[in-house]
Design a protein around this motif. Structure first.
Motif, PDB file in Angstrom:
ATOM      1  N   PHE A  71      48.677  42.626  46.959  1.00  0.00           N
ATOM      2  CA  PHE A  71      48.001  43.135  48.159  1.00  0.00           C
ATOM      3  C   PHE A  71      48.851  42.835  49.381  1.00  0.00           C
ATOM      4  O   PHE A  71      49.683  41.924  49.371  1.00  0.00           O
ATOM      5  N   PRO A  72      48.671  43.600  50.470  1.00  0.00           N
ATOM      6  CA  PRO A  72      49.609  43.572  51.593  1.00  0.00           C
ATOM      7  C   PRO A  72      49.748  42.229  52.297  1.00  0.00           C
ATOM      8  O   PRO A  72      50.783  41.977  52.909  1.00  0.00           O
ATOM      9  N   GLU A  73      48.724  41.383  52.237  1.00  0.00           N
ATOM     10  CA  GLU A  73      48.790  40.089  52.915  1.00  0.00           C
ATOM     11  C   GLU A  73      49.080  38.944  51.950  1.00  0.00           C
ATOM     12  O   GLU A  73      48.965  37.769  52.320  1.00  0.00           O
ATOM     13  N   GLY A  74      49.449  39.279  50.704  1.00  0.00           N
ATOM     14  CA  GLY A  74      49.550  38.263  49.663  1.00  0.00           C
ATOM     15  C   GLY A  74      50.496  37.120  49.982  1.00  0.00           C
ATOM     16  O   GLY A  74      50.180  35.954  49.744  1.00  0.00           O
ATOM     17  N   ARG A  75      51.676  37.433  50.521  1.00  0.00           N
ATOM     18  CA  ARG A  75      52.657  36.384  50.805  1.00  0.00           C
ATOM     19  C   ARG A  75      52.154  35.440  51.892  1.00  0.00           C
ATOM     20  O   ARG A  75      52.132  34.208  51.699  1.00  0.00           O
ATOM     21  N   VAL A 274      24.749  34.971  35.261  1.00  0.00           N
ATOM     22  CA  VAL A 274      23.976  34.996  34.006  1.00  0.00           C
ATOM     23  C   VAL A 274      22.798  34.027  34.063  1.00  0.00           C
ATOM     24  O   VAL A 274      22.388  33.466  33.042  1.00  0.00           O
ATOM     25  N   GLY A 275      22.259  33.820  35.249  1.00  0.00           N
ATOM     26  CA  GLY A 275      21.086  32.973  35.413  1.00  0.00           C
ATOM     27  C   GLY A 275      21.365  31.491  35.350  1.00  0.00           C
ATOM     28  O   GLY A 275      20.427  30.689  35.416  1.00  0.00           O
ATOM     29  N   LEU A 276      22.646  31.094  35.262  1.00  0.00           N
ATOM     30  CA  LEU A 276      22.962  29.686  35.071  1.00  0.00           C
ATOM     31  C   LEU A 276      23.977  29.144  36.074  1.00  0.00           C
ATOM     32  O   LEU A 276      23.714  28.163  36.773  1.00  0.00           O
ATOM     33  N   LEU A 277      25.155  29.756  36.165  1.00  0.00           N
ATOM     34  CA  LEU A 277      26.246  29.178  36.937  1.00  0.00           C
ATOM     35  C   LEU A 277      26.141  29.513  38.421  1.00  0.00           C
ATOM     36  O   LEU A 277      25.954  30.676  38.797  1.00  0.00           O
ATOM     37  N   PRO A 278      26.299  28.523  39.313  1.00  0.00           N
ATOM     38  CA  PRO A 278      26.262  28.784  40.756  1.00  0.00           C
ATOM     39  C   PRO A 278      27.361  29.761  41.169  1.00  0.00           C
ATOM     40  O   PRO A 278      28.504  29.659  40.724  1.00  0.00           O
ATOM     41  N   ALA A 279      27.005  30.698  42.022  1.00  0.00           N
ATOM     42  CA  ALA A 279      27.962  31.717  42.443  1.00  0.00           C
ATOM     43  C   ALA A 279      27.492  32.329  43.759  1.00  0.00           C
ATOM     44  O   ALA A 279      26.392  32.059  44.238  1.00  0.00           O
ATOM     45  N   VAL A 280      28.358  33.160  44.341  1.00  0.00           N
ATOM     46  CA  VAL A 280      28.050  33.874  45.580  1.00  0.00           C
ATOM     47  C   VAL A 280      28.252  35.369  45.319  1.00  0.00           C
ATOM     48  O   VAL A 280      29.305  35.772  44.808  1.00  0.00           O
ATOM     49  N   ARG A 281      27.268  36.144  45.675  1.00  0.00           N
ATOM     50  CA  ARG A 281      27.363  37.588  45.519  1.00  0.00           C
ATOM     51  C   ARG A 281      28.352  38.161  46.534  1.00  0.00           C
ATOM     52  O   ARG A 281      28.574  37.584  47.597  1.00  0.00           O
ATOM     53  N   GLU A 282      28.913  39.302  46.216  1.00  0.00           N
ATOM     54  CA  GLU A 282      29.765  39.987  47.179  1.00  0.00           C
ATOM     55  C   GLU A 282      28.933  40.873  48.103  1.00  0.00           C
ATOM     56  O   GLU A 282      29.226  40.971  49.293  1.00  0.00           O
ATOM     57  N   TYR A 283      27.908  41.482  47.559  1.00  0.00           N
ATOM     58  CA  TYR A 283      27.034  42.345  48.345  1.00  0.00           C
ATOM     59  C   TYR A 283      25.633  41.742  48.388  1.00  0.00           C
ATOM     60  O   TYR A 283      25.231  41.020  47.461  1.00  0.00           O
ATOM     61  N   PRO A 284      24.866  42.015  49.440  1.00  0.00           N
ATOM     62  CA  PRO A 284      23.502  41.463  49.522  1.00  0.00           C
ATOM     63  C   PRO A 284      22.652  41.870  48.329  1.00  0.00           C
ATOM     64  O   PRO A 284      22.910  42.888  47.676  1.00  0.00           O
ATOM     65  N   ARG A 285      21.638  41.075  48.058  1.00  0.00           N
ATOM     66  CA  ARG A 285      20.720  41.418  46.971  1.00  0.00           C
ATOM     67  C   ARG A 285      20.152  42.819  47.187  1.00  0.00           C
ATOM     68  O   ARG A 285      19.754  43.179  48.290  1.00  0.00           O
ATOM     69  N   GLY A 286      20.116  43.571  46.111  1.00  0.00           N
ATOM     70  CA  GLY A 286      19.609  44.931  46.206  1.00  0.00           C
ATOM     71  C   GLY A 286      20.657  45.955  46.572  1.00  0.00           C
ATOM     72  O   GLY A 286      20.369  47.158  46.570  1.00  0.00           O
ATOM     73  N   VAL A 287      21.856  45.505  46.901  1.00  0.00           N
ATOM     74  CA  VAL A 287      22.941  46.414  47.268  1.00  0.00           C
ATOM     75  C   VAL A 287      24.001  46.358  46.176  1.00  0.00           C
ATOM     76  O   VAL A 287      24.466  45.279  45.800  1.00  0.00           O
ATOM     77  N   ARG A 288      24.401  47.491  45.676  1.00  0.00           N
ATOM     78  CA  ARG A 288      25.438  47.553  44.661  1.00  0.00           C
ATOM     79  C   ARG A 288      26.732  48.040  45.296  1.00  0.00           C
ATOM     80  O   ARG A 288      26.735  48.914  46.161  1.00  0.00           O
ATOM     81  N   SER A 290      31.354  48.169  44.596  1.00  0.00           N
ATOM     82  CA  SER A 290      32.483  47.948  43.698  1.00  0.00           C
ATOM     83  C   SER A 290      33.449  46.941  44.312  1.00  0.00           C
ATOM     84  O   SER A 290      33.388  46.625  45.496  1.00  0.00           O
ATOM     85  N   GLY A 291      34.348  46.439  43.487  1.00  0.00           N
ATOM     86  CA  GLY A 291      35.335  45.487  43.957  1.00  0.00           C
ATOM     87  C   GLY A 291      36.472  46.164  44.699  1.00  0.00           C
ATOM     88  O   GLY A 291      36.704  47.361  44.564  1.00  0.00           O
ATOM     89  N   ASP A 292      37.170  45.384  45.500  1.00  0.00           N
ATOM     90  CA  ASP A 292      38.338  45.888  46.217  1.00  0.00           C
ATOM     91  C   ASP A 292      39.328  44.745  46.399  1.00  0.00           C
ATOM     92  O   ASP A 292      39.199  43.690  45.764  1.00  0.00           O
ATOM     93  N   ILE A 293      40.308  44.928  47.259  1.00  0.00           N
ATOM     94  CA  ILE A 293      41.338  43.909  47.457  1.00  0.00           C
ATOM     95  C   ILE A 293      40.741  42.595  47.927  1.00  0.00           C
ATOM     96  O   ILE A 293      41.180  41.514  47.531  1.00  0.00           O
ATOM     97  N   ASP A 294      39.740  42.664  48.796  1.00  0.00           N
ATOM     98  CA  ASP A 294      39.155  41.446  49.347  1.00  0.00           C
ATOM     99  C   ASP A 294      38.301  40.705  48.331  1.00  0.00           C
ATOM    100  O   ASP A 294      38.341  39.478  48.255  1.00  0.00           O
ATOM    101  N   SER A 295      37.515  41.429  47.566  1.00  0.00           N
ATOM    102  CA  SER A 295      36.540  40.795  46.678  1.00  0.00           C
ATOM    103  C   SER A 295      37.072  40.511  45.281  1.00  0.00           C
ATOM    104  O   SER A 295      36.565  39.637  44.583  1.00  0.00           O
ATOM    105  N   GLY A 296      38.105  41.263  44.864  1.00  0.00           N
ATOM    106  CA  GLY A 296      38.476  41.223  43.466  1.00  0.00           C
ATOM    107  C   GLY A 296      37.398  41.917  42.641  1.00  0.00           C
ATOM    108  O   GLY A 296      36.491  42.543  43.189  1.00  0.00           O
ATOM    109  N   SER A 303      31.378  37.813  43.113  1.00  0.00           N
ATOM    110  CA  SER A 303      32.794  37.885  43.462  1.00  0.00           C
ATOM    111  C   SER A 303      33.402  36.490  43.364  1.00  0.00           C
ATOM    112  O   SER A 303      32.861  35.528  43.921  1.00  0.00           O
ATOM    113  N   ALA A 304      34.530  36.369  42.655  1.00  0.00           N
ATOM    114  CA  ALA A 304      35.199  35.072  42.551  1.00  0.00           C
ATOM    115  C   ALA A 304      35.668  34.558  43.913  1.00  0.00           C
ATOM    116  O   ALA A 304      35.442  33.390  44.248  1.00  0.00           O
TER     117      ALA A 304
END
Length: 436
Positions: A71-75, A274-288, A290-296, A303-304
């Motif tokens: 991605f363009p800012e990778g370095r 999967v109902g178990l591991l702590p994580a952070v969504r990329e989009y708000p609940r109820g919003v679907r 796709s991934g991109d450069i920022d989110s993976g 999103s990781a």
């Protein structure tokens, strides 16, 4: 023939033993990864971050260049995060030798980030020679080296010039300056504003006032539904990765606003994979989305990068338990490998990911006091659930293994079968004259 008839039973028994043995091993690893996961607020978290930095240190520039191909800012991103992680390691240590080493590595990263090769991809934008992404991250890293060294910032002409450029740009064109011509992201601007807050601490309070003015103007663009700052300057919608990132930098300007943004982040994006591991969504609940450069890749809404930067957001706002919860997830899913004091994730193939995780795990405020610690977490009880599920699998696997090995195999000579009896040869009769 009888041996061939018995071999399928033996093979089936061996396969079942292997399968249940593998299940037991996976269960032990799954539980062990969680139990032994590093706590970012403890010494263990710093040790793991240092091992990650030790992995990145050799061929740092080559690793950063590999990210540039993605991605363009990778370095610049990789170099800046590597240097900033060292700044925070040094600022959190009373060991003189470690502080000196941290300063040397942060300065090394800064030299590489400010090299013409790093600037090549960034043209004039937002009233700045290289746009707000480049100007913000490099100015923030330079400020970090000055915070760590304790040197007189007024003598650093490059730092003074960067402060002047950021101040003028925000005053004339804010709140969301372009990173590239015609493209602006609030997250990049938050980094620049935090750098300006350091300018206020290290040089002149007027820079702090400009950073505060930027924050007030930025909040007028917050999403009406959530109160969170947007991901894209042209749209109101927030996203998990950018909200978490901005919280770290907003805390340098106004801790109360950062705390409010963090509360909104938890309400809007905190989840359990999967109902178990702590994580952070990329989009708000109820919003679907796709991934991109920022989110993976976005997997089951998660999103990781958002989950990793969520560690930094939680640490900055004093939510150390939540940070520890989020920090455990990469230990389970990130395939960590450590050898001779060097630690990597994802098989060492994603340097920017290692740099992000190390930085998030040691990040601390520079210009304001640390936030009061809070034990609240949206992930309460997840460890019990996780260990319970895998513990049940472990008990089942061990039970099955015991049954398999306790069941005796049929002796090799106890069964001949009717066919064998039918074709058994009759005993030979003695030879006599009468018989002949």
């Amino acid at each position: 023939m009888n041996r061939r008839r018995r071999e399928p039973g033996r093979l089936s028994r061996a396969l079942r033993a292997f399968a249940w043995g593998l299940a037991a091993l996976l269960a032990v690893l799954a539980i062990g990864r969680v139990v032994l996961a590093p706590d970012p607020s403890g010494a263990g978290g710093t040790r793991v971050a240092l091992a990650q930095l030790a992995h990145l240190r050799p061929e740092l520039e080559a690793r950063a260049d590999a990210m540039q191909e993605l991605f363009p800012e990778g370095r610049v991103f990789t170099l800046a995060l590597y240097g900033l992680a060292w700044v925070d390691v040094g600022r959190g240590s009373s060991d003189g030798a470690l502080r000196a080493r941290s300063l040397a590595e942060a300065r090394r990263a800064l030299v590489l980030a400010e090299a013409p090769r790093s600037q090549a991809g960034f043209g004039e934008a937002g009233g700045l020679p290289h746009g707000i992404f480049y100007e913000g991250w490099t100015a923030h890293l330079r400020a970090g080296t000055l915070h760590l060294s304790g040197e007189d910032a007024a003598r650093d002409t490059a730092f003074r010039a960067a402060c002047g450029r950021l101040d003028a740009a925000f005053r004339s064109g804010g709140p969301f300056l372009d990173s590239y011509a015609g493209m602006a992201w609030p997250g990049d601007n938050a980094v620049g504003a935090a750098a300006l807050a350091s300018c206020g601490t290290l040089l002149d309070a007027r820079y702090t006032r400009t950073a505060q003015g930027w924050l007030r103007a930025a909040l007028r663009h917050a999403d009406p539904a959530t109160g969170l700052l947007p991901h894209d300057a042209g749209l109101p919608n927030p996203r998990g990765e950018s909200v978490a990132l901005m919280i770290r930098f907003i805390h340098e300007i106004d801790p109360a606003v950062a705390a409010a943004q963090y509360a909104g982040m938890e309400r809007t994006f905190a989840t359990r994979l999967v109902g178990l591991l702590p994580a952070v969504r990329e989009y708000p609940r109820g919003v679907r989305g796709s991934g991109d450069i920022d989110s993976g890749p976005v997997i089951l809404g998660v999103s990781a990068p958002a989950s990793v930067v969520g560690i930094a957001a939680a640490r900055m706002t004093g939510h150390h338990r939540a940070a520890a919860d989020l920090r455990a997830t990469p230990e389970v899913l990130g395939a960590p490998l450590q050898w001779r004091g060097r630690r990597s994730y994802a098989f060492g193939r994603l340097a920017v990911g290692d740099a992000f995780l190390a930085w998030s795990s040691v990040v601390r405020p520079w210009n304001v006091p640390a936030a009061p610690p809070s034990s609240s977490t949206p992930y309460t009880g997840w460890r019990v659930g996780w260990c319970g599920v895998w513990g049940l699998l472990l008990v089942l696997a061990l039970t099955r293994l015991v049954r398999i090995f306790r069941r005796p195999a049929a002796p090799a000579s106890t069964f001949h079968g009717p066919a064998a009896r039918t074709h058994r040869a009759a005993p030979a009769l003695p030879q006599t004259e009468e018989t002949t």
